[in-house]
Design an enzyme around this catalytic site. Structure first.
Site, PDB file in Angstrom:
ATOM      1  N   CYS A 130      32.806  14.924  13.016  1.00 40.92           N
ATOM      2  CA  CYS A 130      32.433  16.296  12.679  1.00 40.92           C
ATOM      3  C   CYS A 130      33.147  17.345  13.526  1.00 40.92           C
ATOM      4  O   CYS A 130      33.187  18.520  13.155  1.00 40.92           O
ATOM      5  CB  CYS A 130      30.923  16.477  12.818  1.00 40.92           C
ATOM      6  SG  CYS A 130      29.962  15.448  11.686  1.00 40.92           S
ATOM      7  N   HIS A 169      29.164  24.099  13.539  1.00 43.52           N
ATOM      8  CA  HIS A 169      29.187  22.970  12.616  1.00 43.52           C
ATOM      9  C   HIS A 169      27.913  22.995  11.792  1.00 43.52           C
ATOM     10  O   HIS A 169      26.809  23.127  12.327  1.00 43.52           O
ATOM     11  CB  HIS A 169      29.300  21.661  13.406  1.00 43.52           C
ATOM     12  CG  HIS A 169      29.079  20.433  12.588  1.00 43.52           C
ATOM     13  ND1 HIS A 169      29.669  20.247  11.357  1.00 43.52           N
ATOM     14  CD2 HIS A 169      28.327  19.322  12.819  1.00 43.52           C
ATOM     15  CE1 HIS A 169      29.291  19.082  10.862  1.00 43.52           C
ATOM     16  NE2 HIS A 169      28.471  18.504  11.729  1.00 43.52           N
ATOM     17  N   ASN A 201      25.895  18.697   5.404  1.00 43.49           N
ATOM     18  CA  ASN A 201      26.869  18.369   6.448  1.00 43.49           C
ATOM     19  C   ASN A 201      28.111  17.740   5.818  1.00 43.49           C
ATOM     20  O   ASN A 201      28.076  16.603   5.374  1.00 43.49           O
ATOM     21  CB  ASN A 201      26.232  17.403   7.454  1.00 43.49           C
ATOM     22  CG  ASN A 201      27.151  17.069   8.620  1.00 43.49           C
ATOM     23  OD1 ASN A 201      28.340  17.393   8.607  1.00 43.49           O
ATOM     24  ND2 ASN A 201      26.605  16.410   9.625  1.00 43.49           N
TER      25      ASN A 201
END
Length: 326
Positions: free
Chosen positions: A113, A253, A283
């Protein structure tokens, strides 16, 4: 010293969406449970025939069109991804082939990520050290739905598919730096700690012969995410003699609204300055920051000359931040 700055952004989300109610038909959960714990309402899912490179190409074309440059003007392509089309060649070279960027050199970055933060840092460093690079294309692209265990409600509700792209321009060859000397990527920081077990897959090419599925210790990830992202921001501010009040916007994020809110609270930053799009796409790993950034620029939430931060944490654990003047 040479300087780099963001010329344009672009994004792409697959047409198919999967709502919380639809997930509730697969596992024991509910729309209310997912919303309260994650802030997510839906995620986009790639079609069976769609590849990560396809998502990346669509986002890249969007960014390149906004940049008003030609494909053969791109000198560097970096794709941040955990879900490449193939073990080899790199997803970046496949993207290069599909875009016909004949003058670029291309490679992948894998930091889960945090991949886009890592990729931007590498592109910025290469631009500063290599006067040949005028335009860099940096992409975050993922098809997380193919490494999610759809029987594990603790993880399957969290992830989605998508891609975001950014065209970064070298200031050496242009006059923008004289017009606005503060504009550009000001600083970056990257970290990792080798804490590999709290967020990982249960497979791999050299271990099981397949990519495996995502496994996560949610409580530990939450704790590390809040502490490490907060520390990264504070270190960046300290190194640049800035205060949190100097930051006009933050693109974190897009993993979980609770993580975002906890980080913002510890930093004493107003949520009004935070770009939050996790509800729309969940996500998307390395793609989440460029998707959110592109969304914010389209909605004019980020003004020219404003100061902002990009921050992310991912498996590894890896984390970091980018400070820039847009």
């Amino acid at each position: 010293m040479n300087k780099s700055f963001i010329l344009s952004t672009g994004s792409y989300l697959p047409k198919k969406t999967l709502s919380n109610d639809e997930i509730a038909l697969k596992v024991e959960t509910s729309d209310e449970w997912i919303r309260q714990r994650t802030g997510i309402t839906q995620r986009h899912i790639a079609d069976e025939g769609e590849l990560t490179s396809d998502l990346a190409v669509n986002a890249a074309k969007n960014a390149i069109e906004k940049a008003k440059i030609l494909m053969d003007e791109i000198d560097l392509i970096i794709v941040a991804t955990t879900t490449p089309d193939k073990t080899l060649p790199s997803c970046a070279t496949i993207v290069q082939s599909k875009l016909k960027c004949v003058n670029a050199f291309a490679f992948d970055v894998q930091a889960a990520c945090s991949g886009f933060i890592y990729a931007v840092t590498v592109a910025d460093s290469l631009i500063k050290s290599n006067n040949r690079i005028k335009y860099a294309l940096v992409i975050g692209a993922e098809i997380m739905s193919r490494i999610v265990d759809w029987e594990d409600r603790s993880t399957c509700v969290l992830f989605g598919d998508g891609a975001g792209a950014m065209v970064i321009k070298s200031a050496t060859h242009f006059n923008e730096i004289t017009e606005n000397p503060t504009r550009g990527i000001i600083s970056t920081n990257l970290y990792s700690d080798g804490n590999v077990d709290i967020l990982c897959t249960n497979g791999g090419i050299s271990s099981t012969g397949d990519p495996g599925k995502i496994c996560m210790n949610g409580r530990e990830v939450f704790k590390h995410a809040v502490d490490k992202l907060t520390a990264s921001v504070r270190e960046t501010l300290k190194c640049n003699d800035l205060k949190i009040a100097d930051i006009d916007w933050l693109v974190p994020h897009q993993a979980n609204i609770r993580i975002i809110e906890a980080v913002v609270k510890k930093l004493n930053l107003s949520m009004k300055k935070v770009i939050n799009t996790v509800d729309k796409h969940a996500n998307t790993s390395a793609a989440s920051i460029p998707i959110a950034l592109d969304n914010a620029t389209q909605e004019s939430k980020i003004k020219p000359g404003s100061f902002g931060l990009l921050i992310a944490i991912g498996a590894g654990l890896t984390w970091g931040s980018v400070l820039l003047c847009y």
